[in-house]
Scaffold this motif. Structure first.
Motif, PDB file in Angstrom:
ATOM      1  N   UNK A   1      37.703  41.463  41.690  1.00 24.35           N
ATOM      2  CA  UNK A   1      38.235  40.720  40.428  1.00 24.35           C
ATOM      3  C   UNK A   1      39.292  39.701  40.557  1.00 24.35           C
ATOM      4  N   UNK A   2      39.229  39.094  41.777  1.00 24.94           N
ATOM      5  CA  UNK A   2      40.026  38.067  41.980  1.00 24.94           C
ATOM      6  C   UNK A   2      41.272  38.034  41.893  1.00 24.94           C
ATOM      7  N   UNK A   3      42.280  38.784  41.045  1.00 27.32           N
ATOM      8  CA  UNK A   3      43.304  38.976  41.302  1.00 27.32           C
ATOM      9  C   UNK A   3      44.361  37.525  40.920  1.00 27.32           C
ATOM     10  N   UNK A   4      43.339  37.113  40.133  1.00 22.03           N
ATOM     11  CA  UNK A   4      44.905  35.488  40.195  1.00 22.03           C
ATOM     12  C   UNK A   4      46.292  35.330  39.407  1.00 22.03           C
ATOM     13  N   UNK A   5      46.786  35.306  39.752  1.00 22.77           N
ATOM     14  CA  UNK A   5      48.352  35.216  38.321  1.00 22.77           C
ATOM     15  C   UNK A   5      47.386  34.205  37.489  1.00 22.77           C
ATOM     16  N   UNK A   6      47.143  34.955  35.629  1.00 18.61           N
ATOM     17  CA  UNK A   6      47.016  34.433  34.966  1.00 18.61           C
ATOM     18  C   UNK A   6      47.839  33.876  34.114  1.00 18.61           C
TER      19      UNK A   6
ATOM     20  N   UNK B   1      47.786  41.786  40.612  1.00 17.30           N
ATOM     21  CA  UNK B   1      48.232  40.662  40.609  1.00 17.30           C
ATOM     22  C   UNK B   1      49.364  40.869  41.997  1.00 17.30           C
TER      23      UNK B   1
ATOM     24  N   UNK C   1      49.726  31.762  35.895  1.00 13.51           N
ATOM     25  CA  UNK C   1      49.739  30.195  36.863  1.00 13.51           C
ATOM     26  C   UNK C   1      48.310  29.593  36.150  1.00 13.51           C
TER      27      UNK C   1
ATOM     28  N   UNK D   1      44.285  38.476  51.261  1.00 13.94           N
ATOM     29  CA  UNK D   1      43.657  39.451  51.160  1.00 13.94           C
ATOM     30  C   UNK D   1      42.745  38.593  50.197  1.00 13.94           C
TER      31      UNK D   1
ATOM     32  N   UNK E   1      40.297  39.644  46.655  1.00 12.69           N
ATOM     33  CA  UNK E   1      40.237  40.765  45.758  1.00 12.69           C
ATOM     34  C   UNK E   1      38.923  40.617  44.971  1.00 12.69           C
TER      35      UNK E   1
ATOM     36  N   UNK F   1      44.001  30.564  47.458  1.00 14.22           N
ATOM     37  CA  UNK F   1      45.054  31.456  47.941  1.00 14.22           C
ATOM     38  C   UNK F   1      45.807  31.405  48.863  1.00 14.22           C
ATOM     39  N   UNK F   2      44.800  32.882  49.888  1.00 14.73           N
ATOM     40  CA  UNK F   2      45.070  33.537  50.511  1.00 14.73           C
ATOM     41  C   UNK F   2      45.109  32.782  51.814  1.00 14.73           C
TER      42      UNK F   2
ATOM     43  N   UNK G   1      50.687  37.843  50.243  1.00 13.25           N
ATOM     44  CA  UNK G   1      51.181  36.280  50.195  1.00 13.25           C
ATOM     45  C   UNK G   1      52.824  36.564  50.990  1.00 13.25           C
TER      46      UNK G   1
END
Lengths: 287, 352
Positions: free
Chosen positions: B82-87, A183, B89, B78, B80, B149-150, A190
């Motif tokens: 495993x997505x790397x979404x901000x958990x 993250x 948000x 970028x 990823x 997002x990217x 970004x």
């Protein structure tokens, strides 16, 4: 053709035969756990409150309002108010470095963080006396400059900081390690700066673990006896914390007052447990 | 934006992840970095992104030196594995993140951010889920949010690290085609890493085959599959059967056998290995010419669109797998234990 009939006679609730213990064993184990809990936790807790209120509410309140008691409470709060934020800051920094980076000396740092847990509290206190006491390393220098550390408030704060050192770090390190770096890496790609990444991404992710660590840290800071006892000097009205004050009252056979002041710590324990359960529930919800 | 990779090397401890890699990525193309685990493809991708720094060599963006540039200044997006979404948000906040953290001077206002985010959410067809949290989404949805997002910061390069690796087969297929269509629409230079050769061949304009920290071959999917330059490439992109033999000085042209030989094949009688695809072998009961190898039928696997026959080559003592159409197989009616003759129709020859 008759549809197949499933007999429900004789089967009660579905049970995983291979996995469950027999009912008797389960009740036995629960019983033993409850006995332990009762013997070592509930009975002493109940005893504190009953002994505190033995001579009535007015005596209870008088014991707490007594000037020496008030100064003990104040000193305890000050020691906690300094050591908890310090160790929170340190804990976050150490956990962040350990979980997100590789660097030489990392394992040494992890070992050092655990040090206050492995050392007896008395020794922790003694170490400060040996360094800052009159016969200590800096003793004469401090004496010349009229700076009092041992047998004064600074010494108590130092000892408290030392024994509560690991709590926040130990809570955050596995949490941050399990959360990984992705993250944060995503935030950097970004265009977020390091600081923004920390406050917007890292901190919200660790908030419950941080709270957990902080309340444990606080409970220990307020309740510490051994280390503080060694550096304190036990000067009534100035270098006593609540635990030390309780000891003094008890040694004077003033049981009602001793238990009255002790009940403050008992209440702190209960509040800590309540917050801890809330945080654990919140953490489970998140997973 | 074109990317040039010049003499990049990277060591992790004593492990050489990348050995002097040189690569040119043309602007606007969808490029696949294809290779087995540990070949260095993800390391290379992360070096391009700025998440790792190379031990030597340089990266050029549009001809400009970019090796020292901080990851946030490279204008990359970028995605990823495993997505790397901000958990913590929502979907909206995730996609808006890149816009919200811009410096005050260049940051768009709330309205502009909102319209841009919804534009992207509509593009990925998830505008109805803008208030959901990542934990409430399926894997495929999460990956699409990660992509949006990217894209929100309008990157010059899109870098994807095994983007479909964590998804199940059907979703993987859907998303890979969707990625291709998206790329056709927005035309951003994109590089994705995969170990799935089918994915690389189906989606990309250019395939870079990597192995053990080096580039084995670069070419279009057609080039790389039909004209593999090295044994590794041949093996990695499709099945392979080995026919061993020796060089004869006079090569009589064999009827309808395509032989691709390396230029410096060596002395006469030198041992060589012919690499053959399973569907380029024909089976018969009589030998035809020197190209027929005597074999015993070990197993006939008649389930599925093609029939797979396992043969044991008597001379070279090796097993080959032949793919026959159902029609051909029915005509032959092969039985286990029979002696037949296998004849490769198209061989790529290498020195062993």
């Amino acid at each position: 053709m008759q549809p197949a009939r499933i007999s429900t006679k004789g089967s009660q609730r579905p049970h995983k035969a291979g996995m469950d213990e027999p009912r008797a064993v389960r009740w036995l184990m629960i019983g033993v756990a409850l006995l332990f809990l009762g013997l070592f936790l509930l009975i002493p807790l109940a005893a504190v409150f009953s002994q505190a209120l033995e001579k009535g509410l007015s005596v209870y309140l008088a014991a707490i309002r007594e000037p020496d008691a008030i100064s003990a409470i104040q000193l305890t709060v000050v020691a906690a108010a300094v050591s908890v934020p310090l160790n929170m800051y340190f804990g976050i920094m150490a956990a962040w470095a350990i979980a997100k980076f590789e660097f030489p000396g990392k394992s040494l740092l992890i070992t050092m963080i655990d040090l206050p847990f492995t050392v007896s509290p008395i020794i922790s206190g003694m170490v400060y006396v040996l360094i800052f006491g009159l016969q200590g390393w800096f003793g004469s220098w401090l004496n010349d400059h009229d700076i009092k550390i041992i047998f004064a408030v600074p010494g108590i704060i130092l000892a408290t900081v030392f024994v509560t050192f690991p709590f926040v770090a130990r809570e955050l390190i596995p949490l941050m390690e399990s959360q990984g770096r992705e993250e944060e890496e995503a935030a950097l790609t970004l265009g977020a700066s390091g600081l923004k990444t920390f406050f917007l991404v890292t901190l919200p992710n660790i908030k419950w673990g941080l709270l957990y660590g902080v309340i444990l840290c606080n409970a220990r800071a307020m309740g510490e006896f051994g280390a503080v006892s060694v550096v304190s000097g036990h000067i009534r009205g100035s270098t006593n914390t609540i635990p030390l004050h309780v000891e003094i009252l008890y040694n004077e056979y003033n049981f009602a007052a001793a238990f009255a002041v002790a009940s403050l710590l008992a209440m702190l324990a209960l509040v800590t447990l309540a917050i801890k359960s809330l945080v654990e529930w919140k953490m489970r919800e998140e997973v | 934006m074109s990317i040039e990779i010049v003499n990049i090397s990277k060591l992790f401890g004593s492990f050489k992840a990348l050995k002097d890699v040189n690569l040119m990525i043309p602007s606007g193309e969808l490029v696949a970095l294809l290779g087995p685990s540990g070949c260095g493809k993800t390391t290379l991708l992360r070096i391009i992104a700025g998440l790792e720094s190379p031990d030597s060599g340089s990266i050029l963006f549009n001809g400009e030196e970019a090796t020292q540039r901080h990851v946030g200044e490279r204008k990359i997006g970028f995605v990823f594995q495993h997505y790397a979404l901000f958990r913590h948000m929502t979907v909206f906040e995730n996609v808006a993140f890149g816009l919200r953290v811009k410096e005050r001077k260049i940051r768009p206002n709330k309205e502009q951010i909102k319209s841009k985010v919804f534009e992207l959410l509509r593009l990925i067809q998830l505008d109805h889920l803008s208030e959901k949290y990542p934990a409430q989404l399926s894997g495929g949805q999460r990956q699409r949010v990660a992509l949006a997002r990217a894209l929100a910061v309008e990157p010059q390069v899109l870098l994807l690290d095994e983007p479909f690796g964590a998804l199940d087969a059907k979703v993987r297929l859907e998303l890979r085609r969707w990625l291709r269509r998206l790329h056709d629409e927005i035309q951003v230079t994109s590089i994705f890493v995969t170990h799935d050769q089918e994915e690389a061949l189906e989606v990309s304009d250019l395939v870079v085959v990597m192995n053990e920290g080096k580039v084995e071959q670069i070419g279009t999917p057609e080039e790389v599959y039909n004209h593999p330059a090295t044994p590794f490439t041949f093996d990695f992109l499709g099945n392979v059967n080995l026919f061993r033999g020796r060089v004869h000085k006079e090569l009589e042209p064999l009827r309808d056998v395509e032989l691709v030989m390396p230029k410096n094949i060596g002395a006469s009688d030198a041992p060589v290995v012919g690499y053959v695809r399973s569907h380029d072998i024909e089976v018969g009961r009589e030998p035809i010419d020197n190209a027929s190898y005597k074999a015993e039928v070990l197993h006939v696997h008649a389930i599925g669109p093609v029939v797979k026959v396992e043969l044991f080559l008597c001379e070279t003592k090796e097993t080959v797998e032949v793919e026959l159409s159902r029609t051909v197989s029915r005509k032959l009616a092969l039985q286990k234990g029979e002696t037949v003759f296998a004849r490769p129709r198209k061989l790529r020859v290498f020195s062993p």
